[in-house]
Enzyme design. Structure first.
Site: not given
Ligand code: VGL
Ligand code: ZN
Length: 237
Positions: A41, A79, A81, A85, A114, A139, A184
């Protein structure tokens, strides 16, 4: 006259300083064909100016670029979404970011919007320089289920296919870097262990969000699960 005692003292000090750390230091880890680097990510939304910016997140980029050169197998995650979401605070009336909510699959931290699919915020950082990465896996694209992990969605059963991909390519060792350490990266590392991979998290190639003690808890959970904590300097150049 030549001062023999001083010379000996000097030699003794040098040998302790120069040899002891080398003797105590583990041999550097050399990535091989059975090793994969997972770059988690490293997206605009988690970098400075992003909607869920991780403190000092940009500092991981040059470190990741450097270590990635030593890996034949690199997988990057995104990430990814939907709008509205289930992990977004804005989806739940009266809820604010960093509060939590109980969903069918368990407790969910709520985030600012996000990494919405197809937006600039969801793009991988333009400063990543890993052209040999073989797979980008997305994901969290199921509107009603989050997925911190690159392996399994937060329902604990829906697979992303990543473990099968790595096993098909004879990967046995998984190294993780990226954002965020306590979400993540940690969830992916724990699932890598569950899938039977030997697992390392490269600490200085990650940065955490650290909400409500999440960073310390993540390291405790990872250590308990047998995830090894290393620094980028532990990997042979
Ligand atoms: C993440 C919070 C929400 C991450 C992703 O990449 O760690 N954290 N979505
Ligand atoms: Zn996320």
């Amino acid at each position: 006259m030549f001062n023999r005692r001083l010379v000996l003292t000097g030699f003794g000090a040098t040998s302790v300083a120069a040899l002891a750390p080398a003797a105590l230091m583990a041999a550097p880890i050399k990535p091989d064909d059975a090793s994969a680097l997972l770059v988690i990510d490293v997206q605009n939304c988690f970098l400075p100016g992003g909607s869920l910016a991780v403190k000092d997140g940009e500092q991981v980029v040059p470190i990741i670029n450097r270590i990635a050169k030593g890996f034949a197998n690199v997988v990057m995650t995104q990430d990814w979404h939907t709008a509205g979401h289930v992990s977004f605070a804005s989806t739940h009336s009266g809820k604010k970011p960093f509060e939590t909510v109980d969903l069918s699959y368990g407790n969910q931290v709520l985030w600012p919007d996000h990494c919405v699919q197809g937006t600039d915020s969801a793009s991988l950082s333009k400063d990543l320089a890993i052209p040999h990465a073989g797979l980008v896996i997305r994901k969290g694209f199921n509107k009603n289920v989050d997925s911190y992990s690159a392996f399994t969605e937060a329902d604990g059963k829906t697979t992303t296919g990543l473990a099968a991909y790595l096993k098909a390519r004879k990967v046995k060792k998984v190294f993780l870097a990226g954002l965020a350490t306590d979400f993540c990266v940690a969830w992916s590392a724990l699932d890598a262990r569950k899938a039977g991979f030997e697992t390392w998290v490269i600490e200085d190639a990650c940065r955490g969000i650290d909400t409500q003690g999440s960073l310390a808890k993540a390291w405790a959970d990872m250590t308990k699960a047998g995830v090894k904590r290393i620094k980028s300097e532990d990997i042979a150049a």
